[in-house]
Design a protein around this motif. Structure first.
Motif, PDB file in Angstrom:
ATOM      1  N   LYS A 227      24.585   7.146  53.667  1.00  0.00           N
ATOM      2  CA  LYS A 227      25.998   7.349  53.307  1.00  0.00           C
ATOM      3  C   LYS A 227      26.148   7.729  51.827  1.00  0.00           C
ATOM      4  CE  LYS A 227      28.021   4.466  56.930  1.00  0.00           C
ATOM      5  NZ  LYS A 227      26.809   4.512  57.782  1.00  0.00           N
ATOM      6  N   MET A 228      25.254   8.601  51.376  1.00  0.00           N
ATOM      7  CA  MET A 228      25.300   9.074  49.988  1.00  0.00           C
ATOM      8  C   MET A 228      26.119  10.360  49.897  1.00  0.00           C
ATOM      9  SD  MET A 228      21.387   8.349  48.693  1.00  0.00           S
ATOM     10  CE  MET A 228      21.763   8.663  46.955  1.00  0.00           C
ATOM     11  N   HIS A 229      27.245  10.392  50.541  1.00  0.00           N
ATOM     12  CA  HIS A 229      28.071  11.591  50.570  1.00  0.00           C
ATOM     13  C   HIS A 229      28.529  11.955  49.155  1.00  0.00           C
ATOM     14  CE1 HIS A 229      28.237   9.979  54.642  1.00  0.00           C
ATOM     15  NE2 HIS A 229      28.545  11.199  55.065  1.00  0.00           N
ATOM     16  N   GLY A 230      28.271  13.203  48.769  1.00  0.00           N
ATOM     17  CA  GLY A 230      28.712  13.691  47.474  1.00  0.00           C
ATOM     18  C   GLY A 230      27.923  13.181  46.290  1.00  0.00           C
ATOM     19  N   ARG A 231      26.804  12.493  46.515  1.00  0.00           N
ATOM     20  CA  ARG A 231      26.035  11.904  45.418  1.00  0.00           C
ATOM     21  C   ARG A 231      24.724  12.640  45.143  1.00  0.00           C
ATOM     22  NH1 ARG A 231      27.053   6.637  44.228  1.00  0.00           N
ATOM     23  NH2 ARG A 231      25.992   7.218  42.288  1.00  0.00           N
ATOM     24  N   VAL A 232      24.413  13.639  45.961  1.00  0.00           N
ATOM     25  CA  VAL A 232      23.096  14.279  45.875  1.00  0.00           C
ATOM     26  C   VAL A 232      23.253  15.788  45.724  1.00  0.00           C
ATOM     27  CG1 VAL A 232      20.897  14.682  47.063  1.00  0.00           C
ATOM     28  CG2 VAL A 232      22.010  12.439  47.208  1.00  0.00           C
ATOM     29  N   THR A 233      22.408  16.359  44.881  1.00  0.00           N
ATOM     30  CA  THR A 233      22.363  17.800  44.657  1.00  0.00           C
ATOM     31  C   THR A 233      20.996  18.323  45.066  1.00  0.00           C
ATOM     32  OG1 THR A 233      23.898  17.647  42.796  1.00  0.00           O
ATOM     33  CG2 THR A 233      22.524  19.613  42.913  1.00  0.00           C
ATOM     34  N   ALA A 234      20.990  19.476  45.713  1.00  0.00           N
ATOM     35  CA  ALA A 234      19.739  20.147  46.082  1.00  0.00           C
ATOM     36  C   ALA A 234      19.655  21.462  45.319  1.00  0.00           C
ATOM     37  CB  ALA A 234      19.685  20.399  47.584  1.00  0.00           C
ATOM     38  N   SER A 235      18.616  21.614  44.515  1.00  0.00           N
ATOM     39  CA  SER A 235      18.444  22.821  43.710  1.00  0.00           C
ATOM     40  C   SER A 235      17.371  23.729  44.304  1.00  0.00           C
ATOM     41  CB  SER A 235      18.062  22.444  42.276  1.00  0.00           C
ATOM     42  OG  SER A 235      19.124  21.775  41.621  1.00  0.00           O
ATOM     43  N   HIS A 236      17.589  25.012  44.214  1.00  0.00           N
ATOM     44  CA  HIS A 236      16.714  26.089  44.698  1.00  0.00           C
ATOM     45  C   HIS A 236      16.947  26.370  46.188  1.00  0.00           C
ATOM     46  CE1 HIS A 236      14.547  26.669  40.970  1.00  0.00           C
ATOM     47  NE2 HIS A 236      14.355  25.366  40.881  1.00  0.00           N
ATOM     48  N   CYS A 237      16.320  25.596  47.076  1.00  0.00           N
ATOM     49  CA  CYS A 237      16.519  25.747  48.535  1.00  0.00           C
ATOM     50  C   CYS A 237      16.176  27.155  49.023  1.00  0.00           C
ATOM     51  CB  CYS A 237      17.957  25.397  48.926  1.00  0.00           C
ATOM     52  SG  CYS A 237      18.553  23.819  48.302  1.00  0.00           S
ATOM     53  N   CYS A 238      15.201  27.802  48.385  1.00  0.00           N
ATOM     54  CA  CYS A 238      14.865  29.193  48.713  1.00  0.00           C
ATOM     55  C   CYS A 238      14.333  29.353  50.137  1.00  0.00           C
ATOM     56  CB  CYS A 238      13.825  29.720  47.734  1.00  0.00           C
ATOM     57  SG  CYS A 238      14.284  29.555  46.007  1.00  0.00           S
TER      58      CYS A 238
END
Length: 391
Positions: A227-238
């Motif tokens: 339930k970490m909604h809105g707390r996590v960022t994913a960078s790149h994701c190529c």
């Protein structure tokens, strides 16, 4: 002092264009806020007034530290950066971070996020140096620091957990890592999220930067479970760009459900993705348009600046927007602005006066020419950057 703000006085910008609306306007600033916006009677606009930029992905501790040669691949850059990191003193890193912050501020950025390496190779030198640079620029920049656990510091290990915890207790605001660099990426991914939950901080992970990597859906599932909604960022994701369409769509839906922000980094990924002896066939950017259509918050960052990983760049969010438009075919002005202003795309009465004035009459002209210098306001005060930071 690398940059400062002038005394707070009422400011009027006459005959400016605004994003998302036609015509020319007079905009009055007072008390740190936009007090009024009225139609201008002075003719056609020659300047564009935008929300100030927010650059959510930089590496201040590595900026301007180049290796002995151009990196031939992501793996080659990772190998080269080891010697650069070992040789850097705290003062070296401090000076480079200050230079980066000056450039970012001069371009119109008033808030940024920088990843800072923590591992046994560099110890606390980068974190101490970047935190000191942050204090130097606190009047003009809000700098958020991500304690970045490199390949030498596995979050699932006892020393990894202890070091990350100490970093947050000290100077770091968020935590992150490169998931595939660890022995068991799934275990490390979950360990980092557990630490973030325990410390009540956000997480920003470098993930699926290589083609064929596939941990983004795992990350989304783990965030939903916790339930970490809105707390996590994913960078790149190529890697998602080469995933079968049905699998990619399923992952994107989960990202939207988890309210996970995705940061696309077009400059660095264009430079390193699919790099080899022949002309690259892949564009090296995550499926931005599909994410936007699904409601995923997508941002565009500068990433590396004139370092081992990327020999170019100037911490200019307008360049990131320009490259996102070209590589991902994002033509919508508001989507591009949201990408470099962390969700904002308008200038409105009552908003805090973090603003940038571009010497261009339209958004298209602004990203095509990216003219300098720019007038930057921080809470209604004009930002001045020392001459050594100008070009």
């Amino acid at each position: 002092m690398g940059a400062a703000t002038e005394a707070s006085e009422p400011v009027r910008f006459k005959c400016v264009a605004l994003p998302g609306v036609g015509g020319a306007f007079d905009v009055d600033i007072a008390g740190g806020r936009v007090r009024s916006i009225t139609p201008s009677l002075s003719g056609d606009p020659v300047r564009l007034l935008l929300p100030a930029f927010i650059d959510l992905h930089l590496h201040a501790d590595r900026a301007y530290a180049q290796g002995p040669r151009r990196a031939r691949s992501l793996e080659d850059a990772v190998e080269q950066v080891e010697a650069v990191k070992r040789a850097a003193t705290e003062e070296d890193i401090f000076e480079r971070a200050c230079k980066l912050f000056r450039r970012a501020s001069a371009h119109g950025t008033t808030r940024l996020r920088t990843h800072v390496d923590i591992d046994p190779v560099v110890g606390w030198r980068p974190l101490a140096a970047v935190a000191r640079a942050r204090r130097q620029f606190e009047e003009v920049l809000d700098v958020s620091i991500v304690a970045f656990a490199t390949a030498h510091l596995d979050p699932s290990s006892a020393i990894g957990r202890r070091t990350i915890t100490e970093a947050v207790a000290g100077q770091a605001d968020m935590i992150g890592t490169v998931v595939p660099f660890h022995e068991d990426p799934t275990v490390s991914l979950n360990a980092l999220l557990d630490i973030a939950t325990e410390l009540d901080v956000g997480a920003d992970l470098h993930i699926d930067e290589r083609a064929g990597s596939g941990y983004l859906e795992e990350l989304a599932d783990a965030c939903l479970t916790r339930k970490m909604h809105g707390r996590v960022t994913a960078s790149h994701c190529c890697a998602l760009a080469t995933t079968p369409p049905a699998d990619a769509a399923r992952t994107i839906d989960k990202l939207a459900e988890a309210r996970m922000t995705v940061i696309a980094l077009p400059a660095l990924n264009l430079h390193l993705q699919d790099r080899g002896s022949i002309t690259p066939r892949r564009r090296g950017i995550t499926p931005v348009r599909e994410m936007l259509d699904a409601g995923v918050p997508v941002r565009f960052g500068s990433d590396n600046v004139m370092d081992v990983f990327y020999p170019y760049g100037d911490a200019d969010p307008l360049e990131a927007a320009f490259l996102a438009s070209i590589t991902a075919h994002v033509d919508d002005e508001s989507a591009l602005l949201r990408g470099i202003c962390d969700g904002r795309s308008r200038v409105e009465e009552g908003m805090e006066a973090d603003l940038v004035v571009i010497e261009a009459s339209t958004w298209n002209e602004a990203i095509a020419r990216r003219p300098l210098p720019r007038t930057v306001l921080r809470r209604g005060r004009r930002v001045t950057v020392e001459r050594s930071g100008q070009r």
